[in-house]
Design a protein around this motif. Structure first.
Motif, short mmCIF file in Angstrom:
data_model
loop_
_atom_site.label_atom_id
_atom_site.label_comp_id
_atom_site.label_asym_id
_atom_site.label_seq_id
_atom_site.Cartn_x
_atom_site.Cartn_y
_atom_site.Cartn_z
N ASP A 67 31.12 -73.36 -14.51
CA ASP A 67 31.28 -74.58 -13.72
C ASP A 67 32.16 -74.32 -12.51
O ASP A 67 33.16 -73.59 -12.62
CB ASP A 67 32.00 -75.66 -14.56
CG ASP A 67 31.13 -76.23 -15.66
OD1 ASP A 67 29.90 -76.13 -15.56
OD2 ASP A 67 31.71 -76.80 -16.61
N ALA A 68 31.82 -74.97 -11.41
CA ALA A 68 32.68 -74.91 -10.23
C ALA A 68 32.48 -76.16 -9.38
O ALA A 68 31.36 -76.66 -9.26
CB ALA A 68 32.35 -73.67 -9.39
N ALA A 69 33.57 -76.65 -8.82
CA ALA A 69 33.48 -77.77 -7.87
C ALA A 69 34.40 -77.44 -6.71
O ALA A 69 35.55 -77.01 -6.93
CB ALA A 69 33.92 -79.07 -8.55
N GLY A 70 33.91 -77.61 -5.50
CA GLY A 70 34.74 -77.25 -4.36
C GLY A 70 34.10 -77.62 -3.05
O GLY A 70 33.24 -78.50 -2.98
N VAL A 71 34.53 -76.91 -2.01
CA VAL A 71 34.16 -77.26 -0.64
C VAL A 71 33.38 -76.09 -0.03
O VAL A 71 33.81 -74.93 -0.15
CB VAL A 71 35.43 -77.53 0.19
CG1 VAL A 71 35.07 -77.97 1.61
CG2 VAL A 71 36.29 -78.60 -0.49
N ILE A 72 32.28 -76.42 0.63
CA ILE A 72 31.47 -75.35 1.24
C ILE A 72 32.21 -74.75 2.44
O ILE A 72 32.70 -75.45 3.31
CB ILE A 72 30.08 -75.89 1.65
CG1 ILE A 72 29.33 -76.28 0.37
CG2 ILE A 72 29.32 -74.85 2.47
CD1 ILE A 72 27.87 -76.53 0.55
N GLU A 73 32.31 -73.43 2.39
CA GLU A 73 32.99 -72.68 3.44
C GLU A 73 31.96 -72.16 4.46
O GLU A 73 32.17 -72.24 5.64
CB GLU A 73 33.70 -71.50 2.76
CG GLU A 73 34.72 -70.81 3.59
CD GLU A 73 36.09 -71.50 3.61
OE1 GLU A 73 36.28 -72.54 2.95
OE2 GLU A 73 36.94 -70.99 4.32
N GLU A 74 30.83 -71.65 3.94
CA GLU A 74 29.74 -71.15 4.81
C GLU A 74 28.42 -71.52 4.18
O GLU A 74 28.30 -71.49 2.95
CB GLU A 74 29.77 -69.61 4.89
CG GLU A 74 30.95 -69.04 5.62
CD GLU A 74 31.04 -67.51 5.44
OE1 GLU A 74 30.07 -66.91 4.92
OE2 GLU A 74 32.08 -66.96 5.80
N SER A 75 27.42 -71.84 5.03
CA SER A 75 26.10 -72.15 4.48
C SER A 75 25.01 -71.74 5.47
O SER A 75 25.11 -72.01 6.66
CB SER A 75 26.00 -73.66 4.22
OG SER A 75 24.67 -74.02 3.96
N THR A 76 23.97 -71.10 4.95
CA THR A 76 22.81 -70.80 5.79
C THR A 76 21.65 -71.72 5.41
O THR A 76 20.53 -71.52 5.84
CB THR A 76 22.37 -69.33 5.62
OG1 THR A 76 22.11 -69.10 4.23
CG2 THR A 76 23.42 -68.36 6.12
N SER A 77 21.96 -72.72 4.57
CA SER A 77 20.93 -73.68 4.15
C SER A 77 21.06 -74.95 5.00
O SER A 77 22.17 -75.42 5.26
CB SER A 77 21.14 -74.03 2.68
OG SER A 77 20.60 -75.29 2.40
N ASP A 78 19.89 -75.53 5.40
CA ASP A 78 19.93 -76.76 6.19
C ASP A 78 20.46 -77.93 5.37
O ASP A 78 20.92 -78.94 5.91
CB ASP A 78 18.51 -77.13 6.68
CG ASP A 78 18.01 -76.10 7.68
OD1 ASP A 78 18.87 -75.39 8.24
OD2 ASP A 78 16.77 -76.01 7.88
N GLU A 79 20.37 -77.81 4.04
CA GLU A 79 20.75 -78.91 3.17
C GLU A 79 22.26 -79.10 3.05
O GLU A 79 22.74 -80.17 2.69
CB GLU A 79 20.22 -78.61 1.76
CG GLU A 79 19.05 -79.45 1.36
CD GLU A 79 18.68 -79.13 -0.07
OE1 GLU A 79 19.14 -79.85 -0.95
OE2 GLU A 79 17.98 -78.12 -0.27
#
Ligand SMILES: NC(=O)c1ccc[n+]([C@@H]2O[C@H](COP(=O)([O-])OP(=O)(O)OC[C@H]3O[C@@H](n4cnc5c(N)ncnc54)[C@H](OP(=O)(O)O)[C@@H]3O)[C@@H](O)[C@H]2O)c1
Length: 330
Positions: A67-79
């Motif tokens: 399990d993990a919950a947190g904040v996106i640091e980097e994303s290459t997904s449009d979503e």
């Protein structure tokens, strides 16, 4: 960039060691989304992985944490965009993919769920995989036609992670819950979560060898397997439903076909790891709204990465109660 993680290693003598150490983000696997983990949680499966159980984790060194919950640091997904608050549970996270017992994870975008507005990141980890599994079990039982008012619902392993959240969700939904636990000292805890009755687990463990026993339950949420699950099936009423998600007591199921062919009992297997995304989102939505438990803090124990070791031992011995949330920001 370096970050802190629990690292489980296999020694030459096939023993397993655990230490909190530094890892580099470059060591994480490829994936569309890099998440800075704020909270994780401790599940039974994590303890198995941390102890070198090859049925769970094949390759070491490894960082568990399904399990993990947190904040996106980097994303290459449009979503998903940097700054989005997200939940990642199951799939391969913490199994053979470095998991939530590290301050960063990198995962495929299709494992990621946006944090529901009504849950904080910490609350989402109070549920975590155990809570999700409890909710999925209630959902499947409901789909099978077992509704409030039809009779008693037995929850086994009731003081554990899956069990305690199942008790709370069932009670909130209006079911009459009977909690079976080995921890007599936790009777008040289970009543406070909404159990109407608390019984000792030995009472629901029949070893007489009879293929059928007196009917008691309209439905059962079982988390332990073995003789207790077999007894539950043998004492479920005509047309009732039993869900099976765990093996905290045993992976065996000593039973005949008679409860199924003479009482029409259904046994439903619960696999949260491979739950399809459309169902997964439906379950998180119900967790965040109609099934949201008011006294979540009451069943939550917050620990640091450093405190994992002692809690891993306790969960393997069946001694933890409620849910253990790991704060990765400490
Ligand atoms: N299929 C899935 O998708 C899925 C997902 C999550 C978890 N699981 C499985 O579900 C089970 C429960 O997980 P969890 O995270 O809730 O673990 P947990 O917090 O350790 O709870 C398990 C509970 O089972 C009871 N128990 C332990 N040892 C027992 C024994 N020898 N005999 C009878 N009861 C015993 C204890 O409750 P009492 O003291 O109250 O009796 C214990 O607290 C595990 O087997 C886990 O692997 C499966």
């Amino acid at each position: 960039m370096k970050f802190k993680a629990l690292i489980v290693s296999e020694t030459d003598s096939k023993r397993f060691t655990r230490e909190i150490s530094e890892k580099s983000i470059d060591d994480l696997p490829k994936g569309e989304v890099l998440v800075r983990v704020n909270y994780s949680s401790l599940n039974y499966k994590d303890a198995l992985s941390a102890h070198g159980h090859k049925g769970v984790t094949k390759r070491y060194p490894h960082t568990p944490g399904i399990d993990a919950a947190g904040v996106i640091e980097e994303s290459t997904s449009d979503e998903f965009q940097p700054g989005d608050e997200v939940i990642v549970t199951s799939y391969d996270l913490g199994v053979n993919t470095p998991g939530g017992f590290g301050q960063f994870i990198r995962v495929p975008a299709n494992w990621v769920v946006k944090r529901p507005d009504t849950l904080t990141l910490k609350e989402s980890m109070t549920y975590g995989t155990a809570g999700f599994t409890a909710a999925l079990s209630v959902f499947k039982m409901e789909q099978a036609g077992v509704l409030p008012g039809q009779g008693l619902i037995l929850v086994t392993g009731a003081s554990g992670g899956v069990g305690s959240i199942a008790v709370a969700i069932l009670s909130k939904s209006g079911y009459h819950v009977v909690a079976a636990s080995g921890k007599t000292e936790e009777k008040q805890f289970l009543m406070d979560l909404g159990a109407q009755e608390v019984i000792h687990r030995d009472v629901v463990k029949d070893t007489s060898g009879w293929p059928l026993i007196k009917m008691k339950w309209a439905g059962v949420i079982d988390t332990v397997g073995g003789d207790i699950l077999a007894t539950a099936i043998k004492s479920t009423k005509f047309g009732g439903t039993v869900t099976c998600c765990g093996n905290a007591a045993s992976p065996e199921l000593p039973i005949t076909v008679f409860p199924f062919i003479l009482r029409g009992v259904s046994l439903i297997g619960i696999d949260s790891a491979n739950c399809p995304m459309d169902v997964r989102l439906k379950i998180w939505d119900r967790i965040a709204h109609e099934w949201k438990i008011e006294n979540l803090d009451y069943l939550t124990n917050e620990i640091s990465l450093e405190e994992l070791e002692q809690n891993i031992d306790l969960i393997l011995k069946g001694k933890l109660k409620g849910r253990t949330v790991v704060n990765l920001m400490r």
